[in-house]
Motif scaffolding. Structure first.
Motif, mmCIF file in Angstrom:
data_model
loop_
_atom_site.group_PDB
_atom_site.id
_atom_site.type_symbol
_atom_site.label_atom_id
_atom_site.label_comp_id
_atom_site.label_asym_id
_atom_site.label_seq_id
_atom_site.Cartn_x
_atom_site.Cartn_y
_atom_site.Cartn_z
ATOM 1 N N ALA A 54 0.821 -1.211 0.000
ATOM 2 C CA ALA A 54 0.000 0.000 0.000
ATOM 3 C C ALA A 54 0.855 1.262 0.000
ATOM 4 C CB ALA A 54 -0.948 -0.001 1.198
ATOM 5 N N LEU A 55 1.820 1.342 0.907
ATOM 6 C CA LEU A 55 2.646 2.547 0.990
ATOM 7 C C LEU A 55 3.457 2.731 -0.283
ATOM 8 C CD1 LEU A 55 3.714 4.964 2.569
ATOM 9 C CD2 LEU A 55 5.400 3.438 3.623
ATOM 10 N N ALA A 56 4.044 1.648 -0.804
ATOM 11 C CA ALA A 56 4.826 1.749 -2.036
ATOM 12 C C ALA A 56 3.960 2.203 -3.202
ATOM 13 C CB ALA A 56 5.478 0.404 -2.346
ATOM 14 N N GLY A 57 2.740 1.697 -3.270
ATOM 15 C CA GLY A 57 1.852 2.108 -4.346
ATOM 16 C C GLY A 57 1.493 3.582 -4.272
ATOM 17 N N LEU A 58 1.244 4.075 -3.062
ATOM 18 C CA LEU A 58 0.952 5.495 -2.907
ATOM 19 C C LEU A 58 2.167 6.340 -3.262
ATOM 20 C CD1 LEU A 58 -1.040 5.446 0.456
ATOM 21 C CD2 LEU A 58 -1.967 5.806 -1.834
ATOM 22 N N GLY A 59 3.360 5.902 -2.845
ATOM 23 C CA GLY A 59 4.571 6.658 -3.154
ATOM 24 C C GLY A 59 4.843 6.735 -4.642
ATOM 25 N N ALA A 60 4.644 5.620 -5.344
ATOM 26 C CA ALA A 60 4.875 5.615 -6.789
ATOM 27 C C ALA A 60 3.909 6.560 -7.501
ATOM 28 C CB ALA A 60 4.729 4.195 -7.329
ATOM 29 N N LEU A 96 2.466 9.141 -6.177
ATOM 30 C CA LEU A 96 2.802 10.507 -5.784
ATOM 31 C C LEU A 96 3.947 11.062 -6.631
ATOM 32 C CD1 LEU A 96 2.409 12.892 -3.889
ATOM 33 C CD2 LEU A 96 3.766 11.684 -2.170
ATOM 34 N N LEU A 97 4.920 10.219 -6.965
ATOM 35 C CA LEU A 97 6.053 10.663 -7.776
ATOM 36 C C LEU A 97 5.721 10.744 -9.260
ATOM 37 C CD1 LEU A 97 8.985 8.715 -6.082
ATOM 38 C CD2 LEU A 97 8.648 11.198 -6.068
ATOM 39 N N ASP A 98 4.825 9.888 -9.726
ATOM 40 C CA ASP A 98 4.633 9.743 -11.170
ATOM 41 C C ASP A 98 3.369 10.405 -11.710
ATOM 42 O OD1 ASP A 98 6.965 8.263 -11.242
ATOM 43 O OD2 ASP A 98 5.916 6.345 -11.017
ATOM 44 N N VAL A 126 -2.118 11.745 8.630
ATOM 45 C CA VAL A 126 -0.945 11.168 7.972
ATOM 46 C C VAL A 126 -0.318 12.173 7.005
ATOM 47 C CG1 VAL A 126 -0.173 9.420 6.328
ATOM 48 C CG2 VAL A 126 -1.709 8.790 8.190
ATOM 49 N N LEU A 127 0.985 12.339 7.126
ATOM 50 C CA LEU A 127 1.767 13.163 6.206
ATOM 51 C C LEU A 127 2.631 12.224 5.373
ATOM 52 C CD1 LEU A 127 2.482 16.091 5.428
ATOM 53 C CD2 LEU A 127 4.281 16.018 7.160
ATOM 54 N N LEU A 128 2.460 12.297 4.066
ATOM 55 C CA LEU A 128 3.123 11.377 3.135
ATOM 56 C C LEU A 128 4.175 12.131 2.332
ATOM 57 C CD1 LEU A 128 2.881 8.413 1.966
ATOM 58 C CD2 LEU A 128 1.346 9.395 0.247
ATOM 59 N N HIS A 129 5.410 11.591 2.290
ATOM 60 C CA HIS A 129 6.515 12.184 1.537
ATOM 61 C C HIS A 129 7.079 11.137 0.581
ATOM 62 C CE1 HIS A 129 7.374 15.877 4.023
ATOM 63 N NE2 HIS A 129 6.604 15.201 4.857
ATOM 64 N N ALA A 130 7.407 11.556 -0.633
ATOM 65 C CA ALA A 130 8.077 10.673 -1.585
ATOM 66 C C ALA A 130 9.198 11.455 -2.263
ATOM 67 C CB ALA A 130 7.100 10.144 -2.628
ATOM 68 N N VAL A 131 10.353 10.811 -2.445
ATOM 69 C CA VAL A 131 11.523 11.475 -3.021
ATOM 70 C C VAL A 131 12.187 10.560 -4.039
ATOM 71 C CG1 VAL A 131 13.068 10.647 -1.186
ATOM 72 C CG2 VAL A 131 13.659 12.715 -2.473
ATOM 73 N N ARG A 132 12.751 11.178 -5.074
ATOM 74 C CA ARG A 132 13.528 10.446 -6.077
ATOM 75 C C ARG A 132 14.822 11.204 -6.333
ATOM 76 N NH1 ARG A 132 9.966 9.785 -10.339
ATOM 77 N NH2 ARG A 132 9.553 7.591 -9.781
ATOM 78 N N LEU A 133 15.953 10.491 -6.366
ATOM 79 C CA LEU A 133 17.254 11.083 -6.649
ATOM 80 C C LEU A 133 17.663 10.797 -8.080
ATOM 81 C CD1 LEU A 133 19.223 10.084 -3.412
ATOM 82 C CD2 LEU A 133 17.787 12.102 -3.805
ATOM 83 N N ASP A 134 18.497 11.680 -8.653
ATOM 84 C CA ASP A 134 19.032 11.421 -9.984
ATOM 85 C C ASP A 134 20.380 10.703 -9.869
ATOM 86 O OD1 ASP A 134 20.937 13.340 -9.321
ATOM 87 O OD2 ASP A 134 20.036 14.914 -10.566
ATOM 88 N N ALA A 135 21.032 10.501 -11.001
ATOM 89 C CA ALA A 135 22.294 9.756 -11.008
ATOM 90 C C ALA A 135 23.385 10.449 -10.210
ATOM 91 C CB ALA A 135 22.754 9.533 -12.451
ATOM 92 N N ALA A 136 23.298 11.751 -10.043
ATOM 93 C CA ALA A 136 24.289 12.503 -9.263
ATOM 94 C C ALA A 136 23.894 12.628 -7.797
ATOM 95 C CB ALA A 136 24.485 13.884 -9.883
ATOM 96 N N GLN A 137 22.881 11.868 -7.370
ATOM 97 C CA GLN A 137 22.395 11.878 -5.988
ATOM 98 C C GLN A 137 21.770 13.213 -5.583
ATOM 99 O OE1 GLN A 137 22.560 8.897 -4.019
ATOM 100 N NE2 GLN A 137 22.920 8.244 -6.112
#
Length: 231
Positions: A58-64, A66-68, A147-158
């Protein structure tokens, strides 16, 4: 009165909370008395975000999402597509085993009880976190409003390439959610509806300033959502 004593009477004496609301001089009781005088509709039951986050995926699905999905952060839904609620009332249901309150006054009273439980040392607030792959992760934490939901994605340079948040306000004020449905049932003149709408919105504690303006004629539910979020 110490929090432990307040909770002890609440749990041992049926009807004590109503008596406390009616007679106690403390400000929380006064505010609950004022809310009880208003003819506010019950808020339709919605699943709790808190109850879903521990389910597998569930959490992973919400995070994905949120990012996409650009629009997900302002109109979030559970993995099965349902709207949800979040806040002290679902947490209190989990802690006490009692049914979740439906009335606005009972929801406000749940917040008072939760403060007393926290002051008495109960561990009520949880947190979750999961990696998403591709240098992305999601986390959720229970806060005062929900509930406070945060999602983050890094690039190749972090470096941070994407960072999105869903606040409790987005769940509770979804245009198809319980608050919107309750608002749609308000009746009366414009001034009366505006007063009731303000009290109803305040009970769900939006994280932004808001103004209420009653309108005659048909209105779309998403008007309420947009005006809350763009105040």
């Amino acid at each position: 009165m110490a929090p432990e004593a307040w909770l002890g009477r609440l749990q041992a004496e049926p009807g004590w909370l109503d008596a406390w609301i009616a007679d106690a001089p403390q400000e929380p009781a006064w505010l609950l008395r004022e809310a009880a005088r208003l003819p506010l509709p019950e808020v339709p039951a919605m699943p709790a975000v808190e109850d879903v986050l521990g389910l597998p995926g569930a959490l992973a699905g919400l995070g994905a999402r949120l990012l996409d999905e650009p629009g997900f952060m302002v109109r979030p839904v559970l993995p099965d597509g349902r709207c949800a609620q979040t806040g002290a009332a679902p947490r209190l249901q989990r802690a006490s085993g009692r049914p979740r309150p439906a009335s606005v006054v009972a929801r406000l009273a749940a917040g008072v009880e939760e403060v007393a439980r926290l002051a008495a040392g109960e561990d009520l607030l949880r947190a979750w976190a999961e990696p998403l792959g591709g240098q992305a992760a999601v986390a959720a934490v229970e806060m005062a409003r929900g509930v406070l939901l945060h999602a983050v994605r890094l690039d190749a340079a972090q470096r941070v390439a994407g960072y999105h948040v869903v606040a409790p306000t987005e769940w509770n004020f979804h245009p198809e959610g319980g608050v919107a449905r309750a608002l749609a049932r308000l009746r009366g003149d414009e001034a009366g509806i505006a007063r009731l709408a303000g009290a109803l919105a305040t009970a769900f504690d939006p994280c932004v300033a808001f103004e209420v303006a009653a309108r005659t004629g048909p209105a779309r539910r998403d008007t309420i959502h947009d005006e809350i979020h763009h105040a």
